[in-house]
Design a protein around this motif. Structure first.
Motif, PDB file in Angstrom:
ATOM      1  N   VAL A   6      52.527  56.070 105.307  1.00 18.52           N
ATOM      2  CA  VAL A   6      52.831  56.529 103.944  1.00 18.52           C
ATOM      3  C   VAL A   6      53.093  58.031 103.995  1.00 18.52           C
ATOM      4  O   VAL A   6      52.255  58.807 104.454  1.00 18.52           O
ATOM      5  CB  VAL A   6      51.676  56.221 102.963  1.00 18.52           C
ATOM      6  CG1 VAL A   6      51.982  56.770 101.576  1.00 18.52           C
ATOM      7  CG2 VAL A   6      51.434  54.718 102.879  1.00 18.52           C
ATOM      8  N   ILE A   7      54.268  58.424 103.534  1.00 22.92           N
ATOM      9  CA  ILE A   7      54.670  59.835 103.548  1.00 22.92           C
ATOM     10  C   ILE A   7      54.741  60.327 102.106  1.00 22.92           C
ATOM     11  O   ILE A   7      55.465  59.756 101.296  1.00 22.92           O
ATOM     12  CB  ILE A   7      56.062  59.988 104.196  1.00 22.92           C
ATOM     13  CG1 ILE A   7      56.018  59.420 105.612  1.00 22.92           C
ATOM     14  CG2 ILE A   7      56.510  61.448 104.201  1.00 22.92           C
ATOM     15  CD1 ILE A   7      57.384  59.202 106.189  1.00 22.92           C
ATOM     16  N   ALA A   8      53.988  61.383 101.791  1.00 19.71           N
ATOM     17  CA  ALA A   8      54.023  61.949 100.436  1.00 19.71           C
ATOM     18  C   ALA A   8      54.894  63.198 100.451  1.00 19.71           C
ATOM     19  O   ALA A   8      54.736  64.061 101.321  1.00 19.71           O
ATOM     20  CB  ALA A   8      52.609  62.305  99.984  1.00 19.71           C
ATOM     21  N   THR A  21      64.257  63.166  99.901  1.00 16.77           N
ATOM     22  CA  THR A  21      63.862  61.769 100.066  1.00 16.77           C
ATOM     23  C   THR A  21      65.086  60.889 100.303  1.00 16.77           C
ATOM     24  O   THR A  21      65.106  60.036 101.192  1.00 16.77           O
ATOM     25  CB  THR A  21      63.098  61.293  98.800  1.00 16.77           C
ATOM     26  OG1 THR A  21      61.995  62.167  98.583  1.00 16.77           O
ATOM     27  CG2 THR A  21      62.603  59.874  98.929  1.00 16.77           C
ATOM     28  N   GLU A  22      66.142  61.114  99.495  1.00 18.52           N
ATOM     29  CA  GLU A  22      67.383  60.333  99.653  1.00 18.52           C
ATOM     30  C   GLU A  22      67.971  60.540 101.043  1.00 18.52           C
ATOM     31  O   GLU A  22      68.425  59.599 101.696  1.00 18.52           O
ATOM     32  CB  GLU A  22      68.439  60.757  98.617  1.00 18.52           C
ATOM     33  CG  GLU A  22      68.133  60.361  97.176  1.00 18.52           C
ATOM     34  CD  GLU A  22      67.862  58.877  97.010  1.00 18.52           C
ATOM     35  OE1 GLU A  22      68.536  58.076  97.689  1.00 18.52           O
ATOM     36  OE2 GLU A  22      66.956  58.514  96.236  1.00 18.52           O
ATOM     37  N   ASN A  23      67.961  61.809 101.498  1.00 17.40           N
ATOM     38  CA  ASN A  23      68.547  62.106 102.806  1.00 17.40           C
ATOM     39  C   ASN A  23      67.741  61.468 103.933  1.00 17.40           C
ATOM     40  O   ASN A  23      68.302  60.970 104.912  1.00 17.40           O
ATOM     41  CB  ASN A  23      68.675  63.624 103.016  1.00 17.40           C
ATOM     42  CG  ASN A  23      69.843  64.171 102.199  1.00 17.40           C
ATOM     43  OD1 ASN A  23      70.759  63.428 101.848  1.00 17.40           O
ATOM     44  ND2 ASN A  23      69.808  65.446 101.869  1.00 17.40           N
ATOM     45  N   ARG A  39      58.557  56.599  93.282  1.00 14.52           N
ATOM     46  CA  ARG A  39      58.625  57.896  92.617  1.00 14.52           C
ATOM     47  C   ARG A  39      57.460  58.009  91.641  1.00 14.52           C
ATOM     48  O   ARG A  39      57.259  57.109  90.808  1.00 14.52           O
ATOM     49  CB  ARG A  39      59.960  58.054  91.888  1.00 14.52           C
ATOM     50  CG  ARG A  39      61.121  57.946  92.852  1.00 14.52           C
ATOM     51  CD  ARG A  39      62.438  58.394  92.252  1.00 14.52           C
ATOM     52  NE  ARG A  39      63.531  58.025  93.136  1.00 14.52           N
ATOM     53  CZ  ARG A  39      63.900  58.707  94.221  1.00 14.52           C
ATOM     54  NH1 ARG A  39      63.269  59.808  94.550  1.00 14.52           N
ATOM     55  NH2 ARG A  39      64.892  58.295  94.983  1.00 14.52           N
ATOM     56  N   GLU A  40      56.735  59.115  91.781  1.00 17.70           N
ATOM     57  CA  GLU A  40      55.561  59.326  90.913  1.00 17.70           C
ATOM     58  C   GLU A  40      55.967  59.301  89.442  1.00 17.70           C
ATOM     59  O   GLU A  40      55.216  58.834  88.588  1.00 17.70           O
ATOM     60  CB  GLU A  40      54.907  60.676  91.264  1.00 17.70           C
ATOM     61  CG  GLU A  40      53.584  60.945  90.574  1.00 17.70           C
ATOM     62  CD  GLU A  40      53.129  62.392  90.769  1.00 17.70           C
ATOM     63  OE1 GLU A  40      53.991  63.286  90.924  1.00 17.70           O
ATOM     64  OE2 GLU A  40      51.910  62.622  90.752  1.00 17.70           O
ATOM     65  N   ASP A  41      57.190  59.776  89.139  1.00 20.24           N
ATOM     66  CA  ASP A  41      57.664  59.811  87.744  1.00 20.24           C
ATOM     67  C   ASP A  41      57.627  58.421  87.082  1.00 20.24           C
ATOM     68  O   ASP A  41      57.471  58.315  85.865  1.00 20.24           O
ATOM     69  CB  ASP A  41      59.108  60.342  87.665  1.00 20.24           C
ATOM     70  CG  ASP A  41      59.184  61.843  87.903  1.00 20.24           C
ATOM     71  OD1 ASP A  41      58.144  62.440  88.226  1.00 20.24           O
ATOM     72  OD2 ASP A  41      60.281  62.409  87.770  1.00 20.24           O
ATOM     73  N   ILE A 109      56.618  53.917 103.846  1.00 19.92           N
ATOM     74  CA  ILE A 109      56.672  54.094 102.387  1.00 19.92           C
ATOM     75  C   ILE A 109      56.751  55.590 102.128  1.00 19.92           C
ATOM     76  O   ILE A 109      55.914  56.358 102.619  1.00 19.92           O
ATOM     77  CB  ILE A 109      55.406  53.550 101.718  1.00 19.92           C
ATOM     78  CG1 ILE A 109      55.326  52.041 101.937  1.00 19.92           C
ATOM     79  CG2 ILE A 109      55.387  53.860 100.223  1.00 19.92           C
ATOM     80  CD1 ILE A 109      54.009  51.473 101.531  1.00 19.92           C
ATOM     81  N   ILE A 110      57.762  55.990 101.346  1.00 24.92           N
ATOM     82  CA  ILE A 110      57.856  57.398 100.952  1.00 24.92           C
ATOM     83  C   ILE A 110      57.514  57.475  99.478  1.00 24.92           C
ATOM     84  O   ILE A 110      58.086  56.744  98.656  1.00 24.92           O
ATOM     85  CB  ILE A 110      59.268  57.965 101.195  1.00 24.92           C
ATOM     86  CG1 ILE A 110      59.648  57.811 102.676  1.00 24.92           C
ATOM     87  CG2 ILE A 110      59.330  59.432 100.781  1.00 24.92           C
ATOM     88  CD1 ILE A 110      61.056  58.291 103.006  1.00 24.92           C
TER      89      ILE A 110
END
Ligand SMILES: Nc1ncnc2c1ncn2[C@@H]1O[C@H](COP(=O)(O)OP(=O)(O)O)[C@@H](O)[C@H]1O
Ligand SMILES: O=c1ccn([C@@H]2O[C@H](COP(=O)(O)O)[C@@H](O)[C@H]2O)c(=O)[nH]1
Length: 207
Positions: A6-8, A21-23, A39-41, A109-110
């Motif tokens: 898991v990458i934050a 993140t997209e890249n 996405r946290e949003d 997981i990002i």
């Protein structure tokens, strides 16, 4: 399948978290690797019970604005190999949408968002913590353009919100959270070397 990394990715609003993140996602897609992005949003609290004027005045730059309890549950679920019902959020109406999306677990997981490193309950779930560090004046300029083009805002409303909550909360919560990061990324979403370093770390971790 159970997820194992898991990458934050945290940083100020407009710092380039989404672009980074997209890249990163593109890099993995090119190699046929499965990555899940949260996405946290999407975990902003539902506010259907409040009138629009109240919603507009809310502080969206405080950790309590997010339903982090649900995000914790979802990350734990994905790590345990279970699918989740990912919420969706509308910035124009400041509330959750009815639709959810079923997300499957993946080896990587990002998770991306402003308060991810400022919230102690989330910290134990991360394997890699990244902070995208971009000067605030650049973040503000990007936010003005983006929020007017995509989030139904005016120059005046962006300026008011920035002074009332975005900037003070950045200094109170986001800037100090930088010190919990494993990696600090300068030059935002297009930092080629940072993308390569991370990609190589992730590939090693997944061997
Ligand atoms: N390095 C960059 N150069 C130019 N524009 C950028 C750069 N990074 C991000 N942007 C733009 O700035 C806006 C905010 O970036 P975004 O990645 O959405 O930030 P965040 O997710 O941190 O809020 C977007 O419109 C994005 O395309
Ligand atoms: O209803 C809302 C929810 C959030 N915001 C603002 O969004 C940013 C976080 O999103 P980024 O994509 O990281 O910019 C946060 O600073 C909130 O102020 C909002 O205005 N309304």
């Amino acid at each position: 399948m159970s997820s194992n990394l898991v990458i934050a990715i945290a940083g100020a609003s407009g710092s380039g978290k989404s672009l980074f993140t997209e890249n990163l996602l593109k890099e993995f897609a090119q190699e046929g690797k499965s990555v899940q992005i949260l996405r946290e949003d999407h975990y902003y609290r539902a506010q259907d019970h409040l009138p629009m004027e109240e919603r507009e005045k809310n502080n969206y730059d405080h950790p309590r604005a997010f339903e982090h309890e649900l995000l914790v549950k979802h990350l734990q679920g994905l790590k345990a190999g279970k699918s989740i019902e990912y919420p969706s959020y509308c910035y124009k109406t400041h509330t959750r949408l009815k639709e959810t999306e079923t997300l499957m677990p993946a080896p990587v997981i990002i998770v991306e968002g402003i308060m991810l490193l400022a919230s102690p309950e989330l910290q134990p779930l991360y394997d890699v913590k990244i902070f995208v560090d971009t000067p605030l004046d650049i973040c503000l300029l990007r936010r003005i353009k983006r929020d007017i083009a995509e989030r139904g805002r005016t120059l005046d409303s962006v300026a008011k919100q920035y002074e009332a909550t975005v900037k003070p909360m950045y200094h109170q919560f986001i800037a100090p959270s930088r010190f919990t990061a494993d990696v600090i990324i300068t030059q935002g979403g297009e930092n080629r070397i940072a993308l390569d370093v991370l990609k190589s770390h992730i590939q090693q971790a997944l061997l």
